[in-house]
Design a protein around this motif. Structure first.
Motif, mmCIF file in Angstrom:
data_model
loop_
_atom_site.group_PDB
_atom_site.id
_atom_site.type_symbol
_atom_site.label_atom_id
_atom_site.label_comp_id
_atom_site.label_asym_id
_atom_site.label_seq_id
_atom_site.Cartn_x
_atom_site.Cartn_y
_atom_site.Cartn_z
ATOM 1 N N TYR A 1 80.256 56.320 -24.804
ATOM 2 C CA TYR A 1 79.036 55.718 -24.259
ATOM 3 C C TYR A 1 79.060 55.755 -22.737
ATOM 4 O O TYR A 1 78.101 56.188 -22.099
ATOM 5 N N PHE A 2 80.161 55.323 -22.154
ATOM 6 C CA PHE A 2 80.227 55.287 -20.686
ATOM 7 C C PHE A 2 80.354 56.682 -20.094
ATOM 8 O O PHE A 2 79.838 56.936 -18.994
ATOM 9 N N HIS A 3 80.982 57.594 -20.807
ATOM 10 C CA HIS A 3 81.047 58.972 -20.338
ATOM 11 C C HIS A 3 79.655 59.573 -20.293
ATOM 12 O O HIS A 3 79.281 60.284 -19.354
ATOM 13 N N LYS A 4 78.864 59.273 -21.314
ATOM 14 C CA LYS A 4 77.472 59.745 -21.370
ATOM 15 C C LYS A 4 76.674 59.177 -20.212
ATOM 16 O O LYS A 4 75.879 59.884 -19.579
ATOM 17 N N GLU A 5 76.872 57.875 -19.904
ATOM 18 C CA GLU A 5 76.147 57.248 -18.803
ATOM 19 C C GLU A 5 76.491 57.916 -17.465
ATOM 20 O O GLU A 5 75.635 58.124 -16.614
ATOM 21 N N VAL A 6 77.766 58.278 -17.282
ATOM 22 C CA VAL A 6 78.188 58.926 -16.048
ATOM 23 C C VAL A 6 77.538 60.298 -15.927
ATOM 24 O O VAL A 6 77.064 60.711 -14.869
ATOM 25 N N GLU A 7 77.489 61.034 -17.047
ATOM 26 C CA GLU A 7 76.895 62.365 -17.038
ATOM 27 C C GLU A 7 75.421 62.309 -16.659
ATOM 28 O O GLU A 7 74.908 63.157 -15.936
#
Length: 328
Positions: A321-327
């Motif tokens: 989830y947080f990796h997606k937000e960073v992307e």
């Protein structure tokens, strides 16, 4: 920020005042906060006037669960640049005060109001007889400036189809008022993404980190433990994706709300957060946990191994989830 609570023996000077319940401090309330903080440029003190206890508590036998506790509300208002927060005692005497007397005694004599900002539906005094019209009539008598702010509304076009169904209840309205009751309903359903849209920020729980039973540590998932005030409104039991503010720095993680049924039910509901890649000692610190998304409900597992396996899945989902937000 000065905090005046539960007492009437105060006297302020040159105040820009906004009044209301301010349960939630949502986007509509923020319009009022912006108005009074703008007046600081003119040498006025930004003052928020509310009641120490939610008025519903006096008018019924049930205790109202609050979106934000007093301590949480203080923290948020201070961040907005408010100079003084007044939590006036809501008693039978306060409830029966004539609105004219409230204007003279409270607004003028105690707060020295030079500027007042209220919502268009604001009512006060005995039988809620005081309203914006009365405030307008007395503005010239006491020499204050009055600004009436229309209720903040959200646009249906700004919401997804699912949001429209959940928030607008299937109505055909193009614009709908943002209200604490609507936000309260969405928190109760665990719709944290919708709460963010209505509140203007993630719903959060703030408190001191307490010692828990340390069972999470034995299976590789040490958690911070908060014990919310009994008046604090909480989302449904379950696991959530969260951001935790520690000394002004935000850390991603996952949070469980509930009674820990797998390892022995706790008598009180707890907020337990596992922080990704963080291992400093937090006991005794005050932290703020903000809720972004509900992952699943609280479950009973037959063993600690089953619990650990599920937490591994939760952890992987949270990191993604947080990796997606960073992307993005």
């Amino acid at each position: 920020m000065e905090y005046i609570a539960g007492r009437t023996d105060f006297h302020l000077e040159k105040s820009a005042v906004t009044l209301g319940k301010f349960d939630g401090l949502h986007l509509g309330h923020q319009l009022l906060l912006n108005k009074i903080t703008e007046q600081k440029k003119k040498g006025l003190n930004a003052v928020v006037f509310t009641f120490l206890y939610h008025p519903v508590n006096l008018l019924s036998d049930r205790e109202m669960e609050l979106i934000y506790t007093e301590e949480e509300k203080q923290h948020i208002l201070e961040e907005y640049g408010v100079d003084v927060m007044i939590s006036f005692p809501f008693t039978e005497e306060t409830r029966s005060m004539e609105p004219e007397k409230f204007i003279e005694d409270i607004l003028i004599h105690k707060m020295d109001a030079k500027y007042i900002a209220v919502g268009s539906d604001f009512c006060f005094g005995r039988n809620r007889r005081g309203n914006t019209k009365m405030l307008e009539e007395y503005a010239s008598v006491y020499g204050y400036e009055l600004e009436i702010i229309e209720k903040k509304k959200y646009e249906r076009k700004e919401l997804t189809t699912a949001d429209q169904s959940a928030i607008c209840n299937g109505s055909k309205c193009e614009r709908k008022e943002i209200s604490s009751s609507c936000i309260r309903e969405q928190i109760g359903k665990g719709n944290m993404e919708k709460v963010i849209k209505l509140l203007g920020r993630p719903f959060s729980v703030r408190g001191e980190v307490l010692h828990g039973r340390k069972i999470g540590r034995t299976i590789g998932f040490p958690t911070t433990n908060l014990l919310p005030d009994k008046t604090k409104l909480l989302p449904p039991d379950g696991v959530y994706i969260t951001l935790t503010n520690i000394d002004g720095q935000e850390y991603p993680g996952i949070t469980n709300i509930g009674h820990n049924p797998t390892v022995g039910v706790t008598p009180e509901k707890r907020v337990e957060t596992y922080l990704f890649d963080y291992d400093n000692d937090l006991y005794g610190k005050f932290i703020q946990v903000s809720f972004l998304e509900r992952m699943r409900g609280e479950e009973v597992f037959h063993s600690l191994d089953e619990l650990k396996a599920q937490m591994d899945k939760d952890l992987a989902y949270g990191r993604k989830y947080f990796h997606k937000e960073v992307e993005i």
